[in-house]
Design a protein around this motif. Structure first.
Motif, PDB file in Angstrom:
ATOM      1  N   LYS A 116       5.765  48.184  28.098  1.00 60.60           N
ATOM      2  CA  LYS A 116       6.234  49.523  28.656  1.00 60.60           C
ATOM      3  C   LYS A 116       5.630  50.392  29.102  1.00 60.60           C
ATOM      4  N   ARG A 175      13.151  44.148  23.132  1.00 60.61           N
ATOM      5  CA  ARG A 175      12.127  44.800  22.559  1.00 60.61           C
ATOM      6  C   ARG A 175      11.028  43.730  22.292  1.00 60.61           C
ATOM      7  N   TYR A 206       5.135  48.149  19.957  1.00 59.95           N
ATOM      8  CA  TYR A 206       5.109  46.031  21.223  1.00 59.95           C
ATOM      9  C   TYR A 206       4.590  46.389  21.775  1.00 59.95           C
ATOM     10  N   GLY A 212      11.164  52.668  26.360  1.00 63.41           N
ATOM     11  CA  GLY A 212      11.563  52.315  25.718  1.00 63.41           C
ATOM     12  C   GLY A 212      12.897  51.382  25.905  1.00 63.41           C
ATOM     13  N   PHE A 213      13.323  50.440  25.424  1.00 66.86           N
ATOM     14  CA  PHE A 213      14.014  49.474  25.769  1.00 66.86           C
ATOM     15  C   PHE A 213      15.492  50.169  26.461  1.00 66.86           C
TER      16      PHE A 213
END
Length: 325
Positions: A42, A188, A37, A10-11
């Motif tokens: 990713k 994101r 998303y 993730g971010f």
């Protein structure tokens, strides 16, 4: 020492793993790589992380309790940075079951694993959304948070309460971080900065809710990661104490920015004008956020450094490079 980072693809997880590896830590990262998303983003993050010394990745869902327990037994983690969650306020309106599984069942599994395998410090992600319709500004961790206005916010407040009970019952040492609108490179696609940038570059209108009468405490991801790094060696009880405690901190810039000023900053970085589509307030949203970060400043010396202009500029530079624009 081996650190577990959940949500590593993730971010915030991506940036956190990079910082830990630069510091020479051994890091195990897990992520379920769901398709909330763009899955390719990713995988691109993971491709970067897998070049780092000391990093190992395992695809895993925190909802899978036996697999999570096995991972804890195998590695004996000294610290856990729990960032895995189903994110997004608006998505929770249509997909509540996902939040119940990831944010409630999944977090309970993390707590159970920590209960049985005793890491020195659990740091977990909460959210500024727990403040709901609070009108007192800036938001303080001492303020009551009894009126969440979205399921996402309710799930994050539930995390804080679950952690509180486990620390009391089992002597865990946990720090919950209420993140305030994190942005930056590798961000994101469901967040405003990413969506606005994409739309403006394609000459499409951007949706501006509440007729633009909103503000956010935008926080650059490097400041977030610095706060996590400062907090890691300082669990919220004195060393050697048998007592468990769950302490909450706001982590933000501490400086709200009007949404329309944010749009103008992005326009300046892009060198383009946005076509604006003014919209009414959306369900589950809040008008303003503003973090009082004094508790974290007093505990670890947290002091965010990155201005909005610098941070937005760094995001735009990354976006153009990543998408070859």
């Amino acid at each position: 020492m081996t650190v577990l980072v959940t949500g590593a693809a993730g971010f915030i997880g991506f940036h956190t793993v990079q910082r830990l590896c630069r510091e020479g830590q051994d890091v195990v990262g897990i992520d379920n790589l769901n398709d909330y998303y763009d899955i390719e983003l990713k995988h691109a993050r993971l491709k970067v992380l897998e070049t780092l010394p000391g990093f190992r990745f395992q695809k895993m869902d925190i909802v899978d309790k036996p697999a999570l327990m096995s991972l804890f037994r195998e590695h004996g983690f000294t610290e856990v940075v729990h960032l895995a969650a189903q994110a997004g306020v608006r998505y929770s309106l249509d997909n509540p079951d996902v939040y119940a599984q990831s944010n409630l069942v999944g977090f309970l599994n993390v707590l159970e694993a920590c209960r049985h395998h005793r890491p020195e410090h659990l740091i977990y992600a909460s959210s500024s959304s727990v403040y709901g319709t609070n009108s007192k500004m800036p938001f303080s961790v001492e303020d009551p948070v009894e009126h969440p206005v979205s399921l996402y916010a309710a799930s994050k407040r539930s995390n804080e309460l679950l952690a509180e009970s486990y620390c009391h019952l089992y002597g865990l040492k946990a720090s919950g971080l209420r993140f305030f609108t994190v942005y930056g490179p590798w961000g994101r696609p469901d967040m405003a900065l990413f969506k606005f940038t994409d739309a403006i570059l394609k000459d499409l209108p951007i949706d501006i809710y509440n007729q633009g009468q909103m503000s956010r405490d935008f926080t650059y991801v490097d400041d977030i990661v610095e706060g996590i790094a400062q907090l890691r060696p300082k669990p919220p009880v004195p060393e050697g104490s048998a007592a468990g405690v769950n302490r909450l901190f706001n982590i933000g810039r501490g400086m709200p920015v009007a949404l329309l000023d944010f749009v103008e900053c992005l326009e300046s970085a892009l060198g383009l004008q946005a076509r604006r589509n003014y919209m009414p307030m959306q369900a589950g949203d809040v008008v303003k956020t503003w973090a009082d970060v004094s508790a974290l400043a007093e505990w670890v010396g947290f002091s965010p450094q990155v201005t909005l202009e610098t941070g937005v500029g760094e995001f735009v530079k990354w976006y153009r490079q990543f998408y070859q624009i």
